[in-house]
Design an enzyme around this catalytic site. Structure first.
Site, PDB file in Angstrom:
ATOM      1  N   GLN A 297      -8.497  -1.644  11.398  1.00 27.77           N
ATOM      2  CA  GLN A 297      -8.745  -0.599  10.414  1.00 27.77           C
ATOM      3  C   GLN A 297     -10.199  -0.682   9.965  1.00 27.77           C
ATOM      4  O   GLN A 297     -10.648  -1.700   9.431  1.00 27.77           O
ATOM      5  CB  GLN A 297      -7.818  -0.764   9.202  1.00 27.77           C
ATOM      6  CG  GLN A 297      -7.886   0.381   8.204  1.00 27.77           C
ATOM      7  CD  GLN A 297      -7.063   1.580   8.612  1.00 27.77           C
ATOM      8  OE1 GLN A 297      -6.365   1.550   9.630  1.00 27.77           O
ATOM      9  NE2 GLN A 297      -7.107   2.639   7.823  1.00 27.77           N
TER      10      GLN A 297
ATOM     11  N   ASP B 183     -11.537   5.461   7.027  1.00 25.10           N
ATOM     12  CA  ASP B 183     -10.382   4.658   6.640  1.00 25.10           C
ATOM     13  C   ASP B 183      -9.342   4.887   7.728  1.00 25.10           C
ATOM     14  O   ASP B 183      -8.290   5.481   7.501  1.00 25.10           O
ATOM     15  CB  ASP B 183      -9.856   5.059   5.264  1.00 25.10           C
ATOM     16  CG  ASP B 183      -8.864   4.045   4.701  1.00 25.10           C
ATOM     17  OD1 ASP B 183      -8.582   3.046   5.395  1.00 25.10           O
ATOM     18  OD2 ASP B 183      -8.366   4.255   3.579  1.00 25.10           O
TER      19      ASP B 183
ATOM     20  N   HIS C 297      -8.473  -8.787   3.931  1.00 19.81           N
ATOM     21  CA  HIS C 297      -9.139  -7.558   3.484  1.00 19.81           C
ATOM     22  C   HIS C 297     -10.550  -7.822   2.961  1.00 19.81           C
ATOM     23  O   HIS C 297     -10.948  -7.286   1.919  1.00 19.81           O
ATOM     24  CB  HIS C 297      -8.300  -6.873   2.404  1.00 19.81           C
ATOM     25  CG  HIS C 297      -8.467  -5.387   2.338  1.00 19.81           C
ATOM     26  ND1 HIS C 297      -9.665  -4.782   2.042  1.00 19.81           N
ATOM     27  CD2 HIS C 297      -7.586  -4.382   2.540  1.00 19.81           C
ATOM     28  CE1 HIS C 297      -9.510  -3.472   2.037  1.00 19.81           C
ATOM     29  NE2 HIS C 297      -8.248  -3.197   2.345  1.00 19.81           N
ATOM     30  N   SER C 298     -11.319  -8.628   3.668  1.00 18.33           N
ATOM     31  CA  SER C 298     -12.708  -8.861   3.255  1.00 18.33           C
ATOM     32  C   SER C 298     -13.569  -7.641   3.545  1.00 18.33           C
ATOM     33  O   SER C 298     -13.384  -6.952   4.553  1.00 18.33           O
ATOM     34  CB  SER C 298     -13.287 -10.072   3.979  1.00 18.33           C
ATOM     35  OG  SER C 298     -12.698 -11.263   3.518  1.00 18.33           O
ATOM     36  N   TYR C 299     -14.506  -7.380   2.644  1.00 17.89           N
ATOM     37  CA  TYR C 299     -15.512  -6.328   2.818  1.00 17.89           C
ATOM     38  C   TYR C 299     -16.830  -7.017   3.166  1.00 17.89           C
ATOM     39  O   TYR C 299     -17.348  -7.813   2.385  1.00 17.89           O
ATOM     40  CB  TYR C 299     -15.705  -5.528   1.531  1.00 17.89           C
ATOM     41  CG  TYR C 299     -14.540  -4.693   1.083  1.00 17.89           C
ATOM     42  CD1 TYR C 299     -14.547  -3.301   1.260  1.00 17.89           C
ATOM     43  CD2 TYR C 299     -13.444  -5.272   0.449  1.00 17.89           C
ATOM     44  CE1 TYR C 299     -13.496  -2.522   0.824  1.00 17.89           C
ATOM     45  CE2 TYR C 299     -12.382  -4.492   0.005  1.00 17.89           C
ATOM     46  CZ  TYR C 299     -12.419  -3.121   0.190  1.00 17.89           C
ATOM     47  OH  TYR C 299     -11.370  -2.343  -0.252  1.00 17.89           O
TER      48      TYR C 299
ATOM     49  N   ASN D  63      -1.729  -2.072   5.515  1.00 14.39           N
ATOM     50  CA  ASN D  63      -1.877  -0.624   5.697  1.00 14.39           C
ATOM     51  C   ASN D  63      -0.654   0.113   5.144  1.00 14.39           C
ATOM     52  O   ASN D  63       0.092  -0.412   4.335  1.00 14.39           O
ATOM     53  CB  ASN D  63      -2.167  -0.275   7.152  1.00 14.39           C
ATOM     54  CG  ASN D  63      -3.195   0.848   7.274  1.00 14.39           C
ATOM     55  OD1 ASN D  63      -3.038   1.911   6.697  1.00 14.39           O
ATOM     56  ND2 ASN D  63      -4.250   0.580   8.027  1.00 14.39           N
ATOM     57  N   ARG D  64      -0.437   1.341   5.612  1.00 17.05           N
ATOM     58  CA  ARG D  64       0.533   2.239   4.988  1.00 17.05           C
ATOM     59  C   ARG D  64       1.840   2.345   5.775  1.00 17.05           C
ATOM     60  O   ARG D  64       1.832   2.332   7.002  1.00 17.05           O
ATOM     61  CB  ARG D  64      -0.087   3.632   4.826  1.00 17.05           C
ATOM     62  CG  ARG D  64      -1.236   3.647   3.842  1.00 17.05           C
ATOM     63  CD  ARG D  64      -2.045   4.946   3.900  1.00 17.05           C
ATOM     64  NE  ARG D  64      -3.075   4.933   2.872  1.00 17.05           N
ATOM     65  CZ  ARG D  64      -4.275   4.351   3.017  1.00 17.05           C
ATOM     66  NH1 ARG D  64      -4.579   3.745   4.168  1.00 17.05           N
ATOM     67  NH2 ARG D  64      -5.146   4.372   2.032  1.00 17.05           N
TER      68      ARG D  64
ATOM     69  N   GLU E 196     -10.330  -4.679   9.332  1.00  9.60           N
ATOM     70  CA  GLU E 196      -9.020  -5.292   9.142  1.00  9.60           C
ATOM     71  C   GLU E 196      -8.261  -5.319  10.470  1.00  9.60           C
ATOM     72  O   GLU E 196      -7.756  -4.305  10.923  1.00  9.60           O
ATOM     73  CB  GLU E 196      -8.222  -4.521   8.100  1.00  9.60           C
ATOM     74  CG  GLU E 196      -8.943  -4.359   6.765  1.00  9.60           C
ATOM     75  CD  GLU E 196      -8.380  -3.210   5.961  1.00  9.60           C
ATOM     76  OE1 GLU E 196      -7.158  -3.206   5.704  1.00  9.60           O
ATOM     77  OE2 GLU E 196      -9.142  -2.289   5.601  1.00  9.60           O
TER      78      GLU E 196
ATOM     79  N   HIS F 183      -0.227  -1.929   1.804  1.00  7.19           N
ATOM     80  CA  HIS F 183      -0.607  -3.340   1.740  1.00  7.19           C
ATOM     81  C   HIS F 183       0.461  -4.232   1.092  1.00  7.19           C
ATOM     82  O   HIS F 183       0.147  -5.144   0.321  1.00  7.19           O
ATOM     83  CB  HIS F 183      -1.933  -3.495   1.007  1.00  7.19           C
ATOM     84  CG  HIS F 183      -3.114  -2.970   1.762  1.00  7.19           C
ATOM     85  ND1 HIS F 183      -3.122  -2.843   3.140  1.00  7.19           N
ATOM     86  CD2 HIS F 183      -4.338  -2.524   1.334  1.00  7.19           C
ATOM     87  CE1 HIS F 183      -4.297  -2.366   3.525  1.00  7.19           C
ATOM     88  NE2 HIS F 183      -5.049  -2.158   2.461  1.00  7.19           N
TER      89      HIS F 183
END
Length: 323
Positions: free
Chosen positions: A268, A230, A173-175, A77-78, A288, A103
């Site tokens: 997330q 997000d 980070h799988s979608y 993340n940020r 996430e 990330h």
């Protein structure tokens, strides 16, 4: 079983490993620790790939920004302003998301080749992140173990040690697209999270843990996930020593169910609204598991600093079923 998957421009080989158990097949790359595919049956017993991925290495190299299936670190993340204070010193990171760090920076864990060793019904991936990598202090020794248990659940266990204080917050980070193709917007999501972290225009948390009641962030009873997310959901259970189930994703069309159990205090939710070609917006849902965004600048958030003599541990388990 492993095979050569491709070669990086500098000549480094990338291998692909396959794990199979209880009707589930997972393929993992040494590059980025990427989960390339997860094949599970639908309610009719037909196998389908339920994560977004590319068929070859060139796809990942040409489209790094979605972080498809990759290990994320040192910090998921940020981090606001690409800097943080620690023990009286301010550290500057690589800004790769406007003025912020995202990330792990420009070459995070997702763009590194990991050493891979087979362990039982799984794989152990290791690497050393040297002091100063992407601006982070300390030499960090990291291991990530992927396993398939007797039910076919995919476990991801993280460990790390450091020789100097440093923030650590990895994730995968799988979608997920339980339909196996098309849009995931019709999926239904349930999350045991009574609060979320509101963000500013740059998706940086403003420090508040807000009540989800009456907002679009309330997934406690389960509903269609939709788009436009997000955001970090604050899990009711907090940090736990062992994974606790916190979420369920369901695709009515295929009948596939994904459950998420984790030790982490946050998740997330990203609905891939900005994912680019060859995918279309909303093609997957990222769940996430992690600590909160910008925690190094938010002392009121759960601590993410690892210190010498400590061992960082985190675990998440993705379970599969049908109904």
């Amino acid at each position: 079983m492993n095979e050569l998957f491709g070669t990086l421009p500098d000549g480094t080989p990338v291998h692909r490993w396959a794990l199979e158990r209880a009707g589930v097949r997972v393929r993992i790359l040494s590059y980025g620790g990427i989960v390339q595919s997860v094949e599970v049956p639908d309610r009719e017993g037909r196998a389908g790939d339920v994560v977004l991925g590319f068929p070859d290495l060139d796809g990942y190299l040409a489209h790094p920004e979605p972080f498809l299936g990759a290990l994320i670190g040192r910090y998921a993340n940020r981090i606001a302003g690409a800097r943080f204070p620690l023990d009286g010193v301010t550290y500057a990171l690589a800004p790769n998301n406007g003025s912020n760090s995202l990330h792990g920076g420009e070459r995070g864990f997702d763009k590194r080749v990991w050493d891979v060793t087979a362990v039982g019904h799984g794989l152990r991936l290791t690497r050393v992140s040297p002091h100063g990598e992407e601006g982070f202090p300390g030499r960090l020794e990291v291991s990530v173990t992927y396993t398939l248990d007797e039910r076919g659940a995919l476990g991801i266990a993280y460990e790390a040690v450091t020789d100097a204080p440093t923030p650590v917050n990895p994730t995968n980070h799988s979608y997920w697209n339980l339909a196996g193709s098309g849009s995931a917007a019709g999926h239904e999501l349930r999350v045991a999270a009574s609060r979320f972290t509101p963000v500013d225009a740059d998706l940086i948390p403003m420090g508040e843990l807000a009540d989800v009641t009456g907002t679009r962030f309330d997934f406690r009873q389960g509903r269609e996930v939709g788009t436009g997310y997000d955001h970090n959901l604050v899990l009711d259970k907090g940090v736990t020593p062992e994974p606790v189930e916190v979420a369920e994703l369901y695709d009515p069309g295929s009948g596939r169910v994904l459950t998420v159990a984790t030790t982490e205090p946050g998740m997330q939710l990203y609905t891939a609204d900005h994912i680019g070609a060859p995918f279309t917006p909303g093609a997957g849902v990222a769940l996430e598991t992690q600590h909160f965004p910008d925690s190094p600048n938010r002392p009121e958030f759960p601590d993410t600093v690892l210190r010498p003599g400590e061992v960082f541990r985190s675990a998440t388990v993705y379970g599969f079923g049908v109904r």
